[in-house]
Write an enzyme that holds these catalytic residues in place. Sequence first.
Site, PDB file in Angstrom:
ATOM      1  N   VAL A  20      43.298  14.357  33.968  1.00  0.00           N
ATOM      2  CA  VAL A  20      42.523  12.722  34.115  1.00  0.00           C
ATOM      3  C   VAL A  20      42.487  12.684  34.949  1.00  0.00           C
ATOM      4  O   VAL A  20      43.176  12.028  36.421  1.00  0.00           O
ATOM      5  CB  VAL A  20      43.568  12.396  32.918  1.00  0.00           C
ATOM      6  CG1 VAL A  20      43.454  10.707  32.748  1.00  0.00           C
ATOM      7  CG2 VAL A  20      43.924  13.509  31.509  1.00  0.00           C
ATOM      8  N   CYS A  21      41.492  11.225  35.502  1.00  0.00           N
ATOM      9  CA  CYS A  21      41.460  11.562  36.234  1.00  0.00           C
ATOM     10  C   CYS A  21      42.307   9.925  36.185  1.00  0.00           C
ATOM     11  O   CYS A  21      42.329   8.936  35.689  1.00  0.00           O
ATOM     12  CB  CYS A  21      39.648  10.748  36.627  1.00  0.00           C
ATOM     13  SG  CYS A  21      39.279   9.324  37.968  1.00  0.00           S
ATOM     14  N   ILE A  22      42.928   9.539  37.664  1.00  0.00           N
ATOM     15  CA  ILE A  22      44.522   8.262  38.319  1.00  0.00           C
ATOM     16  C   ILE A  22      42.821   7.015  38.214  1.00  0.00           C
ATOM     17  O   ILE A  22      43.603   6.286  36.965  1.00  0.00           O
ATOM     18  CB  ILE A  22      44.935   8.403  39.238  1.00  0.00           C
ATOM     19  CG1 ILE A  22      45.577   7.772  39.106  1.00  0.00           C
ATOM     20  CG2 ILE A  22      43.760   8.991  40.797  1.00  0.00           C
ATOM     21  CD1 ILE A  22      47.396   7.907  40.284  1.00  0.00           C
ATOM     22  N   PHE A  70      38.726  14.579  32.647  1.00  0.00           N
ATOM     23  CA  PHE A  70      38.920  14.362  32.003  1.00  0.00           C
ATOM     24  C   PHE A  70      38.140  13.215  32.661  1.00  0.00           C
ATOM     25  O   PHE A  70      39.128  12.403  33.454  1.00  0.00           O
ATOM     26  CB  PHE A  70      39.474  13.200  30.799  1.00  0.00           C
ATOM     27  CG  PHE A  70      39.986  14.728  29.908  1.00  0.00           C
ATOM     28  CD1 PHE A  70      38.748  14.920  28.830  1.00  0.00           C
ATOM     29  CD2 PHE A  70      41.028  15.671  30.456  1.00  0.00           C
ATOM     30  CE1 PHE A  70      39.405  15.889  27.728  1.00  0.00           C
ATOM     31  CE2 PHE A  70      40.973  17.274  29.243  1.00  0.00           C
ATOM     32  CZ  PHE A  70      40.575  16.918  28.011  1.00  0.00           C
ATOM     33  N   ALA A 117      41.987   6.116  34.664  1.00  0.00           N
ATOM     34  CA  ALA A 117      43.102   5.687  33.650  1.00  0.00           C
ATOM     35  C   ALA A 117      43.858   5.237  33.769  1.00  0.00           C
ATOM     36  O   ALA A 117      44.038   4.088  32.671  1.00  0.00           O
ATOM     37  CB  ALA A 117      43.937   7.281  33.817  1.00  0.00           C
TER      38      ALA A 117
END
Lengths: 102, 130
Positions: free
Chosen positions: B77-79, B39, B82
């Site tokens: 999830v891409c940090i 994501f 995010a």
Amino acid sequence: MATLHTVNKSPFERNALDTCLRLAKQGSGILFLEDGVYGALKGTAASEKVAKAAGEHKVYVLGPDLAARGMQEDQILDGIQVVDYAGFVDLAAEHDRVNAWL
Amino acid sequence: MKFGILVNEGPYTHEASDSALQFTRAALAKGHEVTRVFFYHDGVNNGTRLGVPPQDDRNITREWSSLAKEHELDLVVCIAAAQRRGLLDADEAKRHGKDADNIAEGFRISGLGQLIEVAIQADRLMVFGD
């Protein structure tokens, strides 16, 4: 085998379909999904170029996305094949690569 | 065949997250492997557990969580994406001095290297987005 191109935007909203048709090699697969399904309709400003593309490529449209927009299969241009999600998976697997024209 | 899935759009925006979910379900039903769902950009918003859609509407986050549980999917999830959008797990919340975390069950926060890795490992990378 060739590339599967996916177009998920209406040709009346974005130019993704035009870009795809300009750059897709002959014999590619092109799948319309989401609002991209409007590109598969008969009697629109985009119909002529899509009908021409259907002669040069294999053109598909995602049936559930047609149904979600109240469209019937008899409104679809000749030469365009309706597939479901399982068919979408098969197309992705059968082609060498998938390019999404977002 | 191994599929990687990239989701670049948030839930309830257009249809990208729904399409990605349906494609993932159909691929699993056919016996394919879904190596990872990544994501990115606004797609990270699929991973918040604090969303409360109307009861007669689909709960996209919950559908991802339950699909992940059923098939042991790796939802990443891409940090960086995010953090910009306020999606935190417990460690990140603590690290940044925030009073809560909101990541949903089955999702984990990691780096962009996870996208590169799945693009290499999978036979096809399916991109869903705006």
